[in-house]
Design an enzyme around this catalytic site. Structure first.
Site, short mmCIF file in Angstrom:
data_model
loop_
_atom_site.label_atom_id
_atom_site.label_comp_id
_atom_site.label_asym_id
_atom_site.label_seq_id
_atom_site.Cartn_x
_atom_site.Cartn_y
_atom_site.Cartn_z
N LYS A 1 2.13 6.91 5.86
CA LYS A 1 1.52 7.09 7.20
C LYS A 1 2.63 7.06 8.42
O LYS A 1 3.63 7.72 8.00
CB LYS A 1 0.62 5.77 7.43
CG LYS A 1 -0.30 5.60 6.10
CD LYS A 1 -1.45 4.61 6.67
CE LYS A 1 -2.07 4.12 5.19
NZ LYS A 1 -2.96 3.15 5.43
N HIS B 1 -7.88 12.27 4.26
CA HIS B 1 -7.63 11.08 4.23
C HIS B 1 -8.62 10.62 5.38
O HIS B 1 -8.86 11.15 6.31
CB HIS B 1 -5.89 10.75 4.68
CG HIS B 1 -5.88 8.97 4.54
ND1 HIS B 1 -6.36 8.26 5.46
CD2 HIS B 1 -5.22 8.57 3.61
CE1 HIS B 1 -6.09 7.13 5.21
NE2 HIS B 1 -5.38 7.09 4.15
N GLU C 1 -10.95 6.33 -1.85
CA GLU C 1 -10.42 5.02 -1.19
C GLU C 1 -11.63 4.84 -0.25
O GLU C 1 -12.01 5.36 0.85
CB GLU C 1 -9.49 5.83 -0.20
CG GLU C 1 -8.13 6.53 -0.81
CD GLU C 1 -6.97 6.25 0.07
OE1 GLU C 1 -5.96 5.49 -0.37
OE2 GLU C 1 -6.88 6.99 1.25
N ASN D 1 1.75 6.41 0.33
CA ASN D 1 1.59 7.16 1.54
C ASN D 1 2.09 6.30 2.57
O ASN D 1 1.38 5.36 3.06
CB ASN D 1 -0.01 7.08 1.73
CG ASN D 1 -0.52 7.69 3.17
OD1 ASN D 1 0.41 8.35 3.60
ND2 ASN D 1 -1.73 7.65 3.65
#
Ligand code: PEP
Length: 247
Positions: free
Chosen positions: A9, A96, A165, A7
Site C-alpha cells: 500500500k 482492491h 478479501e 501488498n
C-alpha cells in the site's frame, strides 16, 4: 503452488529494499521454497529499482493497481499496464477494495484486466463483501456479481489469480471462521470454473493474515495462498506467516 503476496500500500522508500533482502534470503534457503511463490507489490515509485535488483532472484514484483487504458494517454498521474511491464512488474492487483472505494467500476476493472493481460502481466483480481453485505447474508451473491461482471473465458485462467478479501477483515484483525471461509472459497471456485469452463484459477485469502493465524488457514486446502497487507511491511512478520504456515 501457494502464493504469499505482500501488498505494501502507501509504504516504502528506496531503502525499504532491506525488507525484501531479508525475505529473499529466507525464501532462497527455505527447504519448502518450491511449494510457494513470493510476490511483493510496493508503490509505483519503487517498482523499477526493486525489479532491477531482484531480476534474477526468487521474489517477483508487482503493482498495486493499473490504469484502464493501454500504452500512453493524456490522463494525469495514470500508470498503464504497458508502463508497469516496462519497469519489470510481473503482476498487478486489480480491484482492491481501496480502489473500488475510490470509484473503480466493473467496466473499468474489465479494461484493466484486459490491458494487463495484453501486456503480459498476471492479474491478482480482488473481490470481497462489506460488513453490511455480510450481515444481510449477501456475501455469495456479491462475490458472484463481482466475478461475473469482470472475468471472461477469453482472459485465460493462467493469467489470473483471484484474491478473496472481505472488506470488514482488511486491517481489522477480524477473520472469517474456517467454516465460512471454506464454504466461500469453494463457492468462488465453482463460479470461476463456470466462467473459464475448466479448472479454477488460484484463489487466495486476504484480510488480517499474520503469523498467529497462518496455521488455521492451512486446514482449508482450497485456499491457494494469501494477500498480506500490514504484515508484509516487516520481514519478520512476513516470514513468520510462511514459517507458521508450513510448520
Ligand atoms: C489488504 O489490504 O490487501 C490486506 C489484506 O490488508 P491486511 O493484511 O492489513 O488486512
Amino acid at each position: 503452488m501457494k502464493y504469499f503476496i505482500g501488498n505494501w500500500k502507501m509504504f516504502g522508500v528506496p531503502k525499504s529494499i532491506s525488507i525484501l533482502h531479508k525475505i529473499n534470503a529466507y525464501y532462497s534457503r527455505d527447504k519448502k521454497r518450491n511449494k510457494y511463490k513470493v510476490i511483493i507489490t510496493p508503490p509505483y515509485t519503487l517498482i523499477e529499482s526493486y525489479s532491477r535488483y531482484f531480476k534474477n532472484k526468487r521474489i517477483s514484483l508487482g503493482a498495486q493497481n493499473c490504469y484502464h487504458r493501454d500504452y500512453f494517454s493524456s490522463n494525469t498521474a495514470a500508470i498503464s499496464p504497458y508502463m508497469l511491464k516496462s519497469v519489470g512488474a510481473k503482476y498487478t492487483l486489480v480491484g482492491h477494495s481501496d480502489n473500488r472505494g475510490e470509484g473503480d467500476t466493473d467496466v473499468m476493472l474489465k479494461e484493466k484486466v484486459k490491458y494487463a493481460i495484453k501486456n503480459n502481466l498476471k492479474v491478482v483480481f480482488c473481490i470481497g463483501e462489506n460488513k453490511k453485505d455480510k450481515n444481510n447474508k449477501k456475501t455469495l451473491s456479491v462475490l458472484k456479481r463481482q466475478l461475473t461482471k469482470v472475468l471472461e473465458k477469453k482472459f485465460n485462467k493462467n493469467n489470473i489469480i483471484v484474491a478473496y478479501e472481505p472488506i470488514w477483515s482488511i486491517g481489522t484483525g477480524k477473520i472469517p471462521t474456517s467454516n465460512e471461509l471454506r464454504k466461500t472459497t469453494i463457492y468462488i471456485k465453482k463460479i470461476l470454473k463456470a466462467i473459464f469452463k475448466k479448472a479454477s484459477p488460484a484463489v487466495l485469502y486476504g484480510g488480517s493474515v499474520d503469523g498467529s493465524n497462518a496455521q488455521m488457514f492451512k486446514e482449508i486446502k482450497e485456499i491457494d495462498g494469501f494477500l498480506i497487507g500490514g504484515a508484509s511491511k516487516t520481514s519478520k512478520k512476513f516470514i513468520d506467516i510462511i514459517k507458521n504456515y508450513y510448520r
